[in-house]
Design a protein around this motif. Structure first.
Motif, PDB file in Angstrom:
ATOM      1  N   LEU A   7     131.859-121.134  85.268  1.00 37.69           N
ATOM      2  CA  LEU A   7     130.986-121.784  84.294  1.00 37.69           C
ATOM      3  C   LEU A   7     129.945-120.787  83.813  1.00 37.69           C
ATOM      4  O   LEU A   7     129.366-120.053  84.608  1.00 37.69           O
ATOM      5  N   ALA A   8     129.724-120.742  82.502  1.00 33.25           N
ATOM      6  CA  ALA A   8     128.671-119.917  81.912  1.00 33.25           C
ATOM      7  C   ALA A   8     127.626-120.855  81.322  1.00 33.25           C
ATOM      8  O   ALA A   8     127.954-121.745  80.544  1.00 33.25           O
ATOM      9  N   VAL A   9     126.371-120.655  81.716  1.00 29.92           N
ATOM     10  CA  VAL A   9     125.278-121.538  81.298  1.00 29.92           C
ATOM     11  C   VAL A   9     124.138-120.686  80.779  1.00 29.92           C
ATOM     12  O   VAL A   9     123.840-119.627  81.330  1.00 29.92           O
ATOM     13  N   ASP A  48     132.399-120.175  90.264  1.00 23.05           N
ATOM     14  CA  ASP A  48     131.561-119.078  89.791  1.00 23.05           C
ATOM     15  C   ASP A  48     130.666-119.599  88.662  1.00 23.05           C
ATOM     16  O   ASP A  48     131.171-120.030  87.632  1.00 23.05           O
ATOM     17  N   VAL A  49     129.345-119.600  88.866  1.00 19.73           N
ATOM     18  CA  VAL A  49     128.392-120.029  87.839  1.00 19.73           C
ATOM     19  C   VAL A  49     127.590-118.810  87.417  1.00 19.73           C
ATOM     20  O   VAL A  49     126.958-118.157  88.246  1.00 19.73           O
ATOM     21  N   MET A  98     128.928-117.354  74.871  1.00 22.35           N
ATOM     22  CA  MET A  98     128.408-117.371  76.238  1.00 22.35           C
ATOM     23  C   MET A  98     129.477-116.954  77.239  1.00 22.35           C
ATOM     24  O   MET A  98     129.194-116.215  78.184  1.00 22.35           O
ATOM     25  N   LEU A  99     130.717-117.395  77.033  1.00 19.98           N
ATOM     26  CA  LEU A  99     131.798-116.996  77.937  1.00 19.98           C
ATOM     27  C   LEU A  99     132.059-115.491  77.857  1.00 19.98           C
ATOM     28  O   LEU A  99     132.269-114.835  78.875  1.00 19.98           O
ATOM     29  N   VAL A 100     132.034-114.954  76.642  1.00 17.87           N
ATOM     30  CA  VAL A 100     132.245-113.513  76.474  1.00 17.87           C
ATOM     31  C   VAL A 100     131.133-112.733  77.164  1.00 17.87           C
ATOM     32  O   VAL A 100     131.387-111.762  77.880  1.00 17.87           O
ATOM     33  N   ARG A 101     129.882-113.152  76.968  1.00 17.98           N
ATOM     34  CA  ARG A 101     128.757-112.465  77.604  1.00 17.98           C
ATOM     35  C   ARG A 101     128.818-112.554  79.122  1.00 17.98           C
ATOM     36  O   ARG A 101     128.365-111.650  79.817  1.00 17.98           O
ATOM     37  N   ALA A 102     129.346-113.646  79.646  1.00 16.29           N
ATOM     38  CA  ALA A 102     129.444-113.827  81.093  1.00 16.29           C
ATOM     39  C   ALA A 102     130.621-113.047  81.675  1.00 16.29           C
ATOM     40  O   ALA A 102     130.782-112.988  82.888  1.00 16.29           O
TER      41      ALA A 102
END
Length: 123
Positions: A7-9, A48-49, A98-102
């Protein structure tokens, strides 16, 4: 949390939203408690957060990384990239950014899982 491997937050700081110091403290506490609970649930379920810096998530193109030169008004619900021509709903584009950055695979944002090594061996 059970449905996703990672998860990307946004690591969101709400201080600019509150007018008074009491409201700011309450907002900070609520966001902080939510983030802590989310991270703890991820740990509990073995997920994985990752916290992502929120700057420019709505103005950046997920596929090519180009950033718009103008601010997008909230009434504009579709993001269209001037560099690569990608057009998608604004919220989905922000989720992909956000997913790409994570460092996660953005294919999972639309409930489509990438092929796992086990699937490739079975084929």
């Amino acid at each position: 949390m059970r449905d996703h491997d990672a998860l990307a937050v946004e690591d969101f700081k709400p201080t600019f939203l509150a007018k008074s110091s009491m409201a700011r403290k309450a907002a900070d506490a609520a966001i902080g408690a939510t983030q802590r609970a989310l991270i703890e649930m991820g740990r509990k379920h073995g997920r994985d957060v990752r916290l992502v810096h929120p700057a420019h998530t709505t103005t950046e193109c997920a596929p090519c990384g180009a950033r718009t030169k103008h601010a997008l008004p909230l009434s504009e619900r579709t993001y269209t990239c001037t560099a690569c021509g990608t057009s998608r709903p604004r919220d989905k584009n922000s989720a992909h950014v956000m997913l790409v950055r994570a460092g996660l695979n953005p294919a999972g944002a639309d409930r489509v899982r990438p092929d796992s090594p086990q699937d490739r061996q079975a084929a």
